[in-house]
Each structure stands twice: as C-alpha cells, then as structure tokens.
Design an enzyme around this catalytic site. Structure first.
Site, PDB file in Angstrom:
ATOM      1  N   ASP A  27       0.883  -1.168   0.000  1.00  0.00           N
ATOM      2  CA  ASP A  27       0.000   0.000   0.000  1.00  0.00           C
ATOM      3  C   ASP A  27       0.912   1.207   0.000  1.00  0.00           C
ATOM      4  OD1 ASP A  27      -1.606   2.173   0.620  1.00  0.00           O
ATOM      5  OD2 ASP A  27      -2.771   1.116   2.143  1.00  0.00           O
TER       6      ASP A  27
ATOM      7  N   ASN B 261       2.680   2.708 -10.684  1.00  0.00           N
ATOM      8  CA  ASN B 261       1.394   2.688 -11.360  1.00  0.00           C
ATOM      9  C   ASN B 261       0.218   2.981 -10.434  1.00  0.00           C
ATOM     10  OD1 ASN B 261      -0.667   1.701 -13.492  1.00  0.00           O
ATOM     11  ND2 ASN B 261      -0.985   0.306 -11.763  1.00  0.00           N
TER      12      ASN B 261
ATOM     13  N   TYR C 220      -7.376  15.224  -8.949  1.00  0.00           N
ATOM     14  CA  TYR C 220      -6.686  14.263  -9.815  1.00  0.00           C
ATOM     15  C   TYR C 220      -5.696  14.937 -10.764  1.00  0.00           C
ATOM     16  CZ  TYR C 220      -5.855  10.553 -13.209  1.00  0.00           C
ATOM     17  OH  TYR C 220      -5.260   9.642 -14.038  1.00  0.00           O
TER      18      TYR C 220
ATOM     19  N   LYS D 182      -1.436  14.727 -10.866  1.00  0.00           N
ATOM     20  CA  LYS D 182      -0.634  14.194 -11.970  1.00  0.00           C
ATOM     21  C   LYS D 182       0.337  15.252 -12.503  1.00  0.00           C
ATOM     22  CE  LYS D 182      -2.191   9.985 -12.051  1.00  0.00           C
ATOM     23  NZ  LYS D 182      -1.309   8.842 -11.679  1.00  0.00           N
TER      24      LYS D 182
ATOM     25  N   THR E 282     -10.838   0.980 -17.842  1.00  0.00           N
ATOM     26  CA  THR E 282     -10.484   0.464 -16.518  1.00  0.00           C
ATOM     27  C   THR E 282     -11.572   0.811 -15.513  1.00  0.00           C
ATOM     28  OG1 THR E 282      -9.328   2.479 -15.812  1.00  0.00           O
ATOM     29  CG2 THR E 282      -8.008   0.818 -16.984  1.00  0.00           C
TER      30      THR E 282
END
Length: 255
Positions: free
Chosen positions: A65, A92, A178, A182, A213
């Site tokens: 984790d 990832n 988000y 990134k 996904t």
C-alpha cells in the site's frame, strides 16, 4: 539472492492486481522479466501473480500500500531478500478520488467546492506514495546495470493541454485533485531524473491514454494491453534512452 535473479531482470509494478498495472506486469513477464506484483490486497495480488505464472511468466506478489510506509519498507525488504536488486520500478498505483467516475467528469473535483480531505487523499497516493516507494526501492535500483523508473500519469497532467480553451479538455469539468496530482507527478519525475541521471537511472512519466479500466467505469477507448505497451517501452529503454520526459503512444506530451 536466488540464482535466477542473476539472469533475469526484476521489475516491481505497484497497483498491479488489475487494470493497466496488471497489463504491464503481464507484458514485462512475457519479455522474460521476473515481475513483482504490488497490491494492497494480498489475495488479489496473489491472484494476479498466479495468472501471470499460468501463461508461463515468472511473477511473485507482495503486499504494498503506497500510503502505508510499513508495507512499503516490507516490500523493499522482500525484494532485496529474494532478488538482491531491482531493475525496473513502475509507479502505477493511483486513485481518481471520485470513485467510479472519470475524474475529469466528477463534480466533486471542481476547485471552488472541492473537499480538501479528498484532495489530500489523492495526493497521498498519486504523489507522496510515489516518493515513498521510489525512495524505498532506490538502493535496490542502484544495484542494477540498467535501472528504469516509469511513473504512470495522464494527459490531464499537461498544463498546455488543459489550459487551452480550444483544446481537448475544454468540455470537461475542472479538477482540483486528480489533474493537479498528476501535474505534480510530472514535476517530481523531472526532479528525480535530474538527480539520478548521473547514476544511469532513467526516469520518465507516461500518459497511457483513455483506457478501459475501473477508474472510469470502463468507458475508456483503449484496451489495457494497448495502454501497457507504452509503459513497457519506457521500462525497457536502452542506455541512450530518454530521461525526464513525458510520453504517450503518439510521442512526447507537452508539459
């Protein structure tokens, strides 16, 4: 150190029990690498590793984790004890912060009304988790003759693309969690690359594209296998390969 580890390259993929991570693990194994499948859930991690072994690959699961320093350190210890080094690290593991909704379409990410706790949770995984894992694995990567680090990012990280009023993101909702996480990952990628290039460690970020996904409730257009290909290409760069770059299947992504 196992005897096989002196012959096969060893790769660790975080968040590898499903989605792009699982696809990358399978493709790296198909190239002959020993793959360490990192997953928060031990059972799911072992299932993913077993699936790779079923088709002839060499895979092992570790509980990892990225937001839990104890599991990060334990994973590094297990890799060292079993293989003695690490050749490839694929960062990832990531979260959108908006459940099964694509982050660019999530109303709860709009900057003026975003929940700060959600932003913190996204950064904890997508940014701080990358630092934690990378730093834990660096001593093992330094023992590799050709170490590679690949950070899985998104086109949403691009300030050039997202700031263009006529660009591809103009119709999507703004994101305070988000997308900025990134973008921060891009900055982090460059800083690690600058520090490590003198040691021959190549560090790059990759935008796999809009992939089918769980993170977008399977609305993506690309298959996991297609998305994994560009990640694997950066993981297997030669000594003269790029570093401090941001790439997609089409080539460099503008910062």
């Amino acid at each position: 150190m196992s005897e096989q580890s002196t012959h096969q390259r060893v790769a660790l993929v975080t968040g590898a029990n499903k989605g792009i991570g699982r696809g990358v693990a399978g493709q790296l194994a198909a190239l002959g690498m020993t793959v360490v499948v990192g997953a928060r859930d031990p059972l799911r991690g072992e299932e993913a590793a077993a699936a790779v072994r079923t088709v002839g690959g060499d895979a092992h699961a570790v509980t990892l984790d990225v937001t839990d320093q104890a599991t990060v350190q334990e994973a590094a210890k297990q890799v060292e004890e079993r293989f003695g080094r690490l050749d490839v690290l694929i960062n990832n593991a990531g979260i959108t912060g908006s459940g099964q909704v694509s982050p660019e379409d999530a109303h709860d990410q709009v900057p003026s009304s975003v929940d700060l706790d959600m932003v913190r949770a996204v950064f904890e995984t997508n940014v701080f988790g990358v630092i934690a894992v990378t730093n834990a694995m660096l001593p093992l990567l330094r023992r590799s003759p050709a170490p590679r680090i690949v950070n899985v990012s998104s086109h949403a990280a691009s300030l050039t693309l997202t700031s263009d009023p006529d660009g591809p993101f103009t119709a999507l909702l703004p994101s305070a969690a988000y997308a900025p996480s990134k973008t921060a990952l891009s900055a982090l990628t460059v800083q690690y690359a600058n520090e490590l290039r003198k040691h021959g460690i190549l560090v790059n970020a990759v935008a796999p594209g809009f992939v089918d996904t769980d993170s977008n409730n399977h609305t993506g257009l690309l298959t996991v296998a297609q998305a994994a290909e560009v990640v694997v290409r950066l993981a297997t760069l030669g000594a003269d390969g790029a570093t401090a770059g941001f790439f997609s299947e089409e080539g460099p992504v503008p910062w």
